[in-house]
Design an enzyme around this catalytic site. Sequence first.
Site, PDB file in Angstrom:
ATOM      1  CG  HIS A 108      -0.208   0.230   2.515  1.00  0.00           C
ATOM      2  ND1 HIS A 108       0.372  -0.803   3.229  1.00  0.00           N
ATOM      3  CD2 HIS A 108       0.049   1.367   3.225  1.00  0.00           C
ATOM      4  CE1 HIS A 108       0.937  -0.315   4.310  1.00  0.00           C
ATOM      5  NE2 HIS A 108       0.762   0.998   4.333  1.00  0.00           N
ATOM      6  CB  SER A 110       1.041   5.749   4.016  1.00  0.00           C
ATOM      7  OG  SER A 110       1.170   4.463   4.572  1.00  0.00           O
ATOM      8  CE1 TYR A 190       5.419  11.076   9.471  1.00  0.00           C
ATOM      9  CE2 TYR A 190       4.474   9.850   7.636  1.00  0.00           C
ATOM     10  CZ  TYR A 190       4.799   9.941   8.978  1.00  0.00           C
ATOM     11  OH  TYR A 190       4.501   8.904   9.821  1.00  0.00           O
ATOM     12  CG  ASP A 192      10.981  16.817   4.220  1.00  0.00           C
ATOM     13  OD1 ASP A 192      10.721  17.867   3.605  1.00  0.00           O
ATOM     14  OD2 ASP A 192      11.728  16.773   5.211  1.00  0.00           O
ATOM     15  CB  SER A 194       9.386  10.002   0.291  1.00  0.00           C
ATOM     16  OG  SER A 194      10.025   9.117  -0.607  1.00  0.00           O
ATOM     17  CG  HIS A 196       7.555   4.587   0.759  1.00  0.00           C
ATOM     18  ND1 HIS A 196       7.345   5.775   1.438  1.00  0.00           N
ATOM     19  CD2 HIS A 196       7.535   3.607   1.717  1.00  0.00           C
ATOM     20  CE1 HIS A 196       7.205   5.535   2.738  1.00  0.00           C
ATOM     21  NE2 HIS A 196       7.314   4.221   2.927  1.00  0.00           N
ATOM     22  CB  ILE A 197       5.101  -0.002  -2.384  1.00  0.00           C
ATOM     23  CG1 ILE A 197       4.096   0.697  -3.310  1.00  0.00           C
ATOM     24  CG2 ILE A 197       4.560  -1.362  -1.943  1.00  0.00           C
ATOM     25  CD1 ILE A 197       3.875  -0.045  -4.624  1.00  0.00           C
ATOM     26  CB  SER A 198       6.705  -0.484   3.333  1.00  0.00           C
ATOM     27  OG  SER A 198       6.805   0.877   3.715  1.00  0.00           O
TER      28      SER A 198
END
Length: 253
Positions: A108, A110, A190, A192, A194, A196-198
């Site tokens: 996912h 976020s 946040y 900054d 970024s 992403h998919i963990s």
Amino acid sequence: MAGLDLIKTYSSDSEDEHDEKKKSNKDKIVNRLAIPTSILSWEGVIYHEEMIDDPLNHDGRKRSFKHERGNWATLIYINCITSDCLHTWINSVLNELSIQGNIIFNFHISLSRTLVLKFHWIESFVEDLKLLCHKFNKFVIQLTDVKVYCNEEKTRTFLGIYCQDKDGTLKHLTKVLDGLLAEYQLPSFYKDTSYHISIFWCLGDQRAHLQKFLPFLTCNLNKFLAENTEDSFIYVNEIQCKIGNKCYMFELR
């Protein structure tokens, strides 16, 4: 004096008789309302019992906020549906590095922090989020390279596949979501950002250790995506929100 003595005797006898009747009636009531032994053996549950979180039950993970009755952990995100080929690649490349940690397969992106939502806000929050999502068109996200991330508490470090979109929909969506969160006095995403998919996590702040693997991982990812172009893109048709153990889905137009 004899008369007074008779009065005292009568009064005393009367009180004794009255006390005996009271005691007899009380015994009858007690016997009539006696609680069954089976119920007496039950152990009660304290309504306001404090829940103690044990990291050992969650692979060493610690909660970022204390559990309190009436508070619901909430996350807004994009659910990423990918092929088995990408899962296989992640599993093989991380096992090759022999990094101690946990591979993530629930993909996912976020769009919010983990929020604390009050129970009485849930209904209106879900309705507001639904209306907000209906204002956005469906869009496409592209996978690019691998980066390292660490949570604010420095208790966990992640490897994630960085994502971006061409028309800036992600940033605009996040900005509008932040406006909604502010109405409920909830923290914004946040600064900054970024997206992403963990794909992997380990305990502690391991950024320095994981940074050295990034060139290898990114090179391998790009090679994989070149050979499997269908895995290079995520088609975003809806936004999801998980509140407690319930998941809500909001379609984009």
